[in-house]
Design a protein around this motif. Structure first.
Motif, PDB file in Angstrom:
ATOM      1  N   LYS A   5       0.817  -1.213   0.000  1.00  0.00           N
ATOM      2  CA  LYS A   5       0.000   0.000   0.000  1.00  0.00           C
ATOM      3  C   LYS A   5       0.850   1.262   0.000  1.00  0.00           C
ATOM      4  CE  LYS A   5      -3.731   2.377   2.456  1.00  0.00           C
ATOM      5  NZ  LYS A   5      -4.613   2.383   3.651  1.00  0.00           N
ATOM      6  N   SER A   6       1.932   1.263   0.783  1.00  0.00           N
ATOM      7  CA  SER A   6       2.774   2.458   0.866  1.00  0.00           C
ATOM      8  C   SER A   6       3.411   2.787  -0.473  1.00  0.00           C
ATOM      9  CB  SER A   6       3.853   2.285   1.938  1.00  0.00           C
ATOM     10  OG  SER A   6       4.684   1.177   1.646  1.00  0.00           O
ATOM     11  N   TRP A   7       3.752   1.756  -1.232  1.00  0.00           N
ATOM     12  CA  TRP A   7       4.329   1.994  -2.567  1.00  0.00           C
ATOM     13  C   TRP A   7       3.254   2.521  -3.515  1.00  0.00           C
ATOM     14  CZ3 TRP A   7       8.245   3.582  -4.815  1.00  0.00           C
ATOM     15  CH2 TRP A   7       8.460   3.415  -6.184  1.00  0.00           C
ATOM     16  N   GLY A   8       2.051   2.031  -3.354  1.00  0.00           N
ATOM     17  CA  GLY A   8       0.946   2.542  -4.157  1.00  0.00           C
ATOM     18  C   GLY A   8       0.706   4.016  -3.885  1.00  0.00           C
ATOM     19  N   GLU A   9       0.757   4.386  -2.611  1.00  0.00           N
ATOM     20  CA  GLU A   9       0.545   5.784  -2.227  1.00  0.00           C
ATOM     21  C   GLU A   9       1.661   6.679  -2.772  1.00  0.00           C
ATOM     22  OE1 GLU A   9       0.352   5.294   1.958  1.00  0.00           O
ATOM     23  OE2 GLU A   9      -1.830   4.930   1.990  1.00  0.00           O
ATOM     24  N   GLU A  10       2.900   6.191  -2.695  1.00  0.00           N
ATOM     25  CA  GLU A  10       4.030   6.957  -3.223  1.00  0.00           C
ATOM     26  C   GLU A  10       3.921   7.100  -4.737  1.00  0.00           C
ATOM     27  OE1 GLU A  10       7.470   9.081  -3.803  1.00  0.00           O
ATOM     28  OE2 GLU A  10       6.331   8.737  -1.956  1.00  0.00           O
ATOM     29  N   SER A  11       3.530   6.031  -5.410  1.00  0.00           N
ATOM     30  CA  SER A  11       3.378   6.077  -6.864  1.00  0.00           C
ATOM     31  C   SER A  11       2.290   7.061  -7.259  1.00  0.00           C
ATOM     32  CB  SER A  11       3.050   4.686  -7.402  1.00  0.00           C
ATOM     33  OG  SER A  11       4.108   3.778  -7.140  1.00  0.00           O
ATOM     34  N   GLN A  12       1.204   7.089  -6.492  1.00  0.00           N
ATOM     35  CA  GLN A  12       0.114   8.029  -6.739  1.00  0.00           C
ATOM     36  C   GLN A  12       0.621   9.470  -6.623  1.00  0.00           C
ATOM     37  OE1 GLN A  12      -2.898   8.321  -3.645  1.00  0.00           O
ATOM     38  NE2 GLN A  12      -4.514   8.286  -5.207  1.00  0.00           N
ATOM     39  N   LYS A  13       1.444   9.738  -5.615  1.00  0.00           N
ATOM     40  CA  LYS A  13       2.020  11.071  -5.433  1.00  0.00           C
ATOM     41  C   LYS A  13       2.917  11.437  -6.611  1.00  0.00           C
ATOM     42  CE  LYS A  13       1.994  10.883  -0.369  1.00  0.00           C
ATOM     43  NZ  LYS A  13       2.851  10.810   0.853  1.00  0.00           N
ATOM     44  N   ARG A  14       3.669  10.467  -7.107  1.00  0.00           N
ATOM     45  CA  ARG A  14       4.578  10.735  -8.218  1.00  0.00           C
ATOM     46  C   ARG A  14       3.815  11.079  -9.491  1.00  0.00           C
ATOM     47  NH1 ARG A  14       9.794   6.616  -7.616  1.00  0.00           N
ATOM     48  NH2 ARG A  14      10.174   7.075  -5.399  1.00  0.00           N
ATOM     49  N   VAL A  15       2.713  10.407  -9.702  1.00  0.00           N
ATOM     50  CA  VAL A  15       1.885  10.724 -10.878  1.00  0.00           C
ATOM     51  C   VAL A  15       1.349  12.147 -10.755  1.00  0.00           C
ATOM     52  CG1 VAL A  15      -0.209  10.171 -12.156  1.00  0.00           C
ATOM     53  CG2 VAL A  15       1.218   8.326 -11.271  1.00  0.00           C
ATOM     54  N   ASN A  16       0.846  12.475  -9.588  1.00  0.00           N
ATOM     55  CA  ASN A  16       0.282  13.808  -9.366  1.00  0.00           C
ATOM     56  C   ASN A  16       1.352  14.891  -9.533  1.00  0.00           C
ATOM     57  OD1 ASN A  16      -2.082  15.320  -8.719  1.00  0.00           O
ATOM     58  ND2 ASN A  16      -1.238  15.711  -6.686  1.00  0.00           N
ATOM     59  N   ALA A  17       2.566  14.608  -9.102  1.00  0.00           N
ATOM     60  CA  ALA A  17       3.662  15.572  -9.223  1.00  0.00           C
ATOM     61  C   ALA A  17       4.156  15.687 -10.665  1.00  0.00           C
ATOM     62  CB  ALA A  17       4.823  15.160  -8.318  1.00  0.00           C
ATOM     63  N   PHE A  18       3.894  14.675 -11.471  1.00  0.00           N
ATOM     64  CA  PHE A  18       4.341  14.679 -12.862  1.00  0.00           C
ATOM     65  C   PHE A  18       3.454  15.530 -13.768  1.00  0.00           C
ATOM     66  CE2 PHE A  18       3.855  12.639 -17.102  1.00  0.00           C
ATOM     67  CZ  PHE A  18       5.079  13.032 -17.632  1.00  0.00           C
ATOM     68  N   LEU A  19       2.191  15.616 -13.458  1.00  0.00           N
ATOM     69  CA  LEU A  19       1.250  16.323 -14.333  1.00  0.00           C
ATOM     70  C   LEU A  19       1.654  17.777 -14.610  1.00  0.00           C
ATOM     71  CD1 LEU A  19      -2.136  14.907 -12.998  1.00  0.00           C
ATOM     72  CD2 LEU A  19      -0.831  14.179 -15.016  1.00  0.00           C
ATOM     73  N   PRO A  20       2.146  18.530 -13.638  1.00  0.00           N
ATOM     74  CA  PRO A  20       2.582  19.903 -13.933  1.00  0.00           C
ATOM     75  C   PRO A  20       3.748  19.957 -14.919  1.00  0.00           C
ATOM     76  CG  PRO A  20       2.185  19.653 -11.580  1.00  0.00           C
ATOM     77  CD  PRO A  20       2.140  18.278 -12.181  1.00  0.00           C
ATOM     78  N   VAL A  21       4.555  18.900 -14.980  1.00  0.00           N
ATOM     79  CA  VAL A  21       5.666  18.854 -15.932  1.00  0.00           C
ATOM     80  C   VAL A  21       5.124  18.880 -17.357  1.00  0.00           C
ATOM     81  CG1 VAL A  21       7.591  17.465 -16.795  1.00  0.00           C
ATOM     82  CG2 VAL A  21       7.160  17.601 -14.327  1.00  0.00           C
ATOM     83  N   VAL A  22       4.090  18.079 -17.591  1.00  0.00           N
ATOM     84  CA  VAL A  22       3.472  18.043 -18.919  1.00  0.00           C
ATOM     85  C   VAL A  22       2.741  19.350 -19.200  1.00  0.00           C
ATOM     86  CG1 VAL A  22       1.967  16.759 -20.452  1.00  0.00           C
ATOM     87  CG2 VAL A  22       3.179  15.557 -18.655  1.00  0.00           C
ATOM     88  N   ASP A  23       2.089  19.891 -18.187  1.00  0.00           N
ATOM     89  CA  ASP A  23       1.376  21.153 -18.357  1.00  0.00           C
ATOM     90  C   ASP A  23       2.341  22.254 -18.788  1.00  0.00           C
ATOM     91  OD1 ASP A  23      -1.313  22.587 -17.779  1.00  0.00           O
ATOM     92  OD2 ASP A  23       0.181  23.855 -16.794  1.00  0.00           O
ATOM     93  N   GLN A  24       3.531  22.268 -18.211  1.00  0.00           N
ATOM     94  CA  GLN A  24       4.539  23.263 -18.577  1.00  0.00           C
ATOM     95  C   GLN A  24       4.982  23.073 -20.020  1.00  0.00           C
ATOM     96  OE1 GLN A  24       5.756  25.931 -17.107  1.00  0.00           O
ATOM     97  NE2 GLN A  24       7.091  26.316 -18.864  1.00  0.00           N
ATOM     98  N   GLN A  25       5.197  21.835 -20.431  1.00  0.00           N
ATOM     99  CA  GLN A  25       5.582  21.554 -21.816  1.00  0.00           C
ATOM    100  C   GLN A  25       4.510  22.031 -22.791  1.00  0.00           C
ATOM    101  OE1 GLN A  25       8.075  20.771 -23.519  1.00  0.00           O
ATOM    102  NE2 GLN A  25       7.456  19.663 -25.362  1.00  0.00           N
ATOM    103  N   LEU A  26       3.264  21.820 -22.435  1.00  0.00           N
ATOM    104  CA  LEU A  26       2.156  22.206 -23.306  1.00  0.00           C
ATOM    105  C   LEU A  26       1.874  23.707 -23.280  1.00  0.00           C
ATOM    106  CD1 LEU A  26      -0.217  19.199 -22.553  1.00  0.00           C
ATOM    107  CD2 LEU A  26       0.947  19.675 -24.719  1.00  0.00           C
ATOM    108  N   SER A  27       2.533  24.423 -22.402  1.00  0.00           N
ATOM    109  CA  SER A  27       2.359  25.881 -22.371  1.00  0.00           C
ATOM    110  C   SER A  27       3.060  26.548 -23.553  1.00  0.00           C
ATOM    111  CB  SER A  27       2.894  26.462 -21.059  1.00  0.00           C
ATOM    112  OG  SER A  27       4.315  26.391 -21.007  1.00  0.00           O
ATOM    113  N   THR A  28       4.015  25.842 -24.164  1.00  0.00           N
ATOM    114  CA  THR A  28       4.768  26.411 -25.286  1.00  0.00           C
ATOM    115  C   THR A  28       4.695  25.556 -26.551  1.00  0.00           C
ATOM    116  OG1 THR A  28       6.787  25.365 -24.438  1.00  0.00           O
ATOM    117  CG2 THR A  28       6.386  27.650 -23.804  1.00  0.00           C
ATOM    118  N   HIS A  29       3.978  24.440 -26.490  1.00  0.00           N
ATOM    119  CA  HIS A  29       3.869  23.554 -27.651  1.00  0.00           C
ATOM    120  C   HIS A  29       2.423  23.086 -27.805  1.00  0.00           C
ATOM    121  CE1 HIS A  29       8.148  23.290 -26.530  1.00  0.00           C
ATOM    122  NE2 HIS A  29       8.354  23.148 -27.817  1.00  0.00           N
ATOM    123  N   SER A  30       2.001  22.900 -29.044  1.00  0.00           N
ATOM    124  CA  SER A  30       0.632  22.439 -29.309  1.00  0.00           C
ATOM    125  C   SER A  30       0.434  20.993 -28.886  1.00  0.00           C
ATOM    126  CB  SER A  30       0.315  22.593 -30.804  1.00  0.00           C
ATOM    127  OG  SER A  30       0.417  23.940 -31.207  1.00  0.00           O
TER     128      SER A  30
END
Length: 207
Positions: A128-153
């Protein structure tokens, strides 16, 4: 040839969208992954990783891993889609973002789901603890893609690619992790609206 798949899974969805982009139809055979059909001796002879989807060619040759299947169809299908990129630089960028989205987004999402829900607890140890950590990592990754899409279609630049398909699959999987693309991710929201208009995706949204 035929695809051995479970159409409800993200990996099968990635291949399905890719084939629709190419305009390719192929016979499909459903595999009961919950019932461990993919762990039988017969299946493992076709796919040593024990995962779906698997492309079985007419001569008995089998190709597993969804990205490898996509590359095979791209190579044998005359097209101008350049879903893996066109120029050397574009190909490198597509490969780069494809790996980023898959390794930092999709793989942790799968790990979160399996460890938090215990969906395959009959055949693997769930932490369960690894699942929770993985969930946090996914959530932390989304802004990375959002930043990329701020300058690219699109994810890898100005052209739609396999990286966009992978990101779409990830975004559709987020509700299973109790995550969402909210107003804090405006560029990702805009991209999702663009994606929803593509014919290849429109038919897959309710799967």
């Amino acid at each position: 040839m035929k695809l051995l798949e479970n159409s409800a899974t993200p990996s099968a969805l990635r291949v399905a969208i890719f084939l629709k982009e190419l305009g390719v139809e192929v016979e499909r055979q459903q595999v009961d992954t919950k019932g461990a059909e993919n762990r039988t001796k017969t299946f493992l002879q076709k796919a040593p990783n024990g995962l779906i989807p698997v492309l079985e060619l007419d001569d008995g040759t089998c190709i597993c891993e969804s990205l490898a299947i996509c590359r095979y169809f791209d190579a044998i299908t005359p097209n101008d889609k350049a879903l893996f990129g066109d120029t050397p630089l574009e190909q490198a960028r597509v490969e780069m973002w494809q790996r980023i989205v898959e390794l930092q987004g999709l793989v942790p999402a799968f790990q979160a789901f399996r460890n938090l829900t215990g969906f395959f607890s009959d055949r693997e140890t769930c932490v369960k603890s690894w699942g929770e950590e993985s969930q946090k990592r996914v959530n932390a990754f989304l802004p990375v893609v959002d930043q990329q899409l701020s300058t690219h279609s699109w994810v890898a630049g100005e052209h739609f690619s396999i990286a966009d398909i992978t990101l779409w699959v990830l975004c559709r999987f987020l509700p299973r992790l109790e995550l969402q693309v909210d107003d804090s991710l405006p560029n990702l929201q805009k991209w999702l609206s663009q994606m929803a208009k593509r014919p290849s995706v429109a038919g897959q949204q309710d799967r």
